[in-house]
Motif scaffolding. Sequence first.
Motif, mmCIF file in Angstrom:
data_model
loop_
_atom_site.group_PDB
_atom_site.id
_atom_site.type_symbol
_atom_site.label_atom_id
_atom_site.label_comp_id
_atom_site.label_asym_id
_atom_site.label_seq_id
_atom_site.Cartn_x
_atom_site.Cartn_y
_atom_site.Cartn_z
ATOM 1 N N GLU A 109 0.764 -1.273 -0.017
ATOM 2 C CA GLU A 109 -0.150 -0.083 -0.009
ATOM 3 C C GLU A 109 0.937 1.322 0.019
ATOM 4 N N ILE A 110 1.890 1.274 0.724
ATOM 5 C CA ILE A 110 2.923 2.312 0.781
ATOM 6 C C ILE A 110 3.413 2.652 -0.519
ATOM 7 N N THR A 111 3.825 1.717 -1.118
ATOM 8 C CA THR A 111 4.705 1.665 -2.344
ATOM 9 C C THR A 111 3.580 2.197 -3.421
ATOM 10 N N ASN A 137 1.026 4.339 -2.811
ATOM 11 C CA ASN A 137 0.773 5.581 -2.447
ATOM 12 C C ASN A 137 1.898 6.322 -3.187
ATOM 13 N N ALA A 138 3.124 5.938 -2.925
ATOM 14 C CA ALA A 138 4.008 6.768 -3.294
ATOM 15 C C ALA A 138 4.414 6.879 -4.745
ATOM 16 N N LYS A 149 1.777 9.271 -6.237
ATOM 17 C CA LYS A 149 2.041 10.644 -5.966
ATOM 18 C C LYS A 149 3.102 11.423 -6.946
ATOM 19 N N GLY A 161 4.475 4.160 8.763
ATOM 20 C CA GLY A 161 4.054 4.191 7.493
ATOM 21 C C GLY A 161 4.204 5.479 7.103
ATOM 22 N N THR A 166 7.907 5.822 6.332
ATOM 23 C CA THR A 166 8.441 4.995 5.337
ATOM 24 C C THR A 166 8.251 5.725 3.981
ATOM 25 N N GLU A 167 6.772 6.245 3.850
ATOM 26 C CA GLU A 167 6.479 6.516 2.530
ATOM 27 C C GLU A 167 7.101 7.899 2.126
ATOM 28 N N GLN A 168 7.592 8.517 3.149
ATOM 29 C CA GLN A 168 8.274 9.672 2.882
ATOM 30 C C GLN A 168 9.625 9.390 2.417
ATOM 31 N N ILE A 203 9.206 8.306 -1.110
ATOM 32 C CA ILE A 203 8.811 9.569 -1.934
ATOM 33 C C ILE A 203 10.096 10.136 -2.356
#
Length: 469
Positions: free
Chosen positions: A320-322, A324-325, A328, A355, A358-360, A363
């Motif tokens: 999910e995190i991947t 989303n990144a 964006k 989360g 990690t997303e930061q 990105i």
Amino acid sequence: MRRNRIGLKLGLVILSVFVLVLTSLGLAIDRMFTNFYNTEKRTEVDELTTHFTMMAESPNISTDRMLLKFADFSNVSIVYIDETGNIQAHSGEIEPSDTSFIRSGDVKTLFSGNAVSLEYTNKDGERYFVAAKPIPTEGEQEITSSLYVLSSTKHMDSSISAVRKLLVLSGVGAFLLALGIIWIIAQILSRPLLQMRDVTRKIAVGDLDARLSINSNDEIGSLAEAINNLAEDLQRYRDTRQEFFANISHELRTPITYLEGYSKVVKDRLYDTDEERDQYLDIIHQESLRLQHLVNDLFELAKMEEGKVSLSSEWIDLTEITDNAVRKIQLKANDKGLQLNTHSSPSIPLIYGDGLRTEQVLINLLENAVRYTEKGEINVYLQEEPTYVYIAVEDTGIGIPEDELPLIFERFYRVEKSRSRLHGGTGLGLSIAKRLLELQGGEMLVTSTIGIGTRFEIRFMRDEQGEHS
């Protein structure tokens, strides 16, 4: 000229140990020789006493005269006493008036059939070893006389005194020789320490070009190397910090200049059409975002410096995190005509971490990939291995020189400063990303080839609980 206090202390310590060892050794040798001479002298006196006693058992007068002469020849004195302790005959230097060595208790011991041994000092201070034995009368059960043998220790004491003088002279000579050797050793040992003192003082006042030229394969050499490494790190930190401040000044000045100029244009209505106004407003918006990004990086760095970065750890889904990144960053990739591809394994286990952080991090890696890739594609891999799960961002950009790979995670560092200014960036993103990752127990790896591309890889250790969640 300052005193070499380190050399003085080292010299005093070594000299103290040497004096202690030399004194102990001298005392031990003196005691050994003294005991040896004393033992030999006692043995000699005992043997002579036994021999004289056997000769005295014969009642022959000629035997007594021969015994007295033999005693003079042997450099000893003999004394005959009766059972009352009175002297019957004597030889040598013993005077009848000086009979303090004849003690009543010893007389009883002698006439009960036992031998006596003692040390005696006469009124002139001369020391004697004394041995006495009873003289049995041939054919009779009674003991009617006893024999004392006295041997002067004058010659023995002279020999011991000569040995002691020799030991003292040898000790003084060894001390003077050791003093010179210790001074040389202290100078050799203290010289690198003094060099370290001088160099560290130079470093402390800002002379970061100062270096130590100590090449030895010991702890001193290791310490010198550590000081040189510290100076190099401080020098690099100072240079990158100065460059960072220069870059920050430029990065701040540019958006502020745009904001000031175009806001004045809009405020004073110095435009001809609404379309032109919207274009100016769009520039103001973009520069505001750029300024906000810069301030956020600086704020994030300040929190890390103070150790105030907070994490909200929970079981997170990397898929999910991947997604989303990537979503964006997709628009930025499309604007440059880059293809952004995602390759994900079907079942990635949950990872315990933050989360949003990690997303930061992801990105940041994707933005760098888009920024430094002019054509080609960017591939994102989400895969699992037996011991860890990883996210890899692989681009076909300009690449990073091999000698600069170890430095890219340092604060303020930017690869090829001219191109970094062209593409933007503050030199803080990777440092912040790596630190955020490490706070979650992860790690970041990088490989790159100039003109071919760069691969960043984020790794998280697998957790059994996450696999069953």
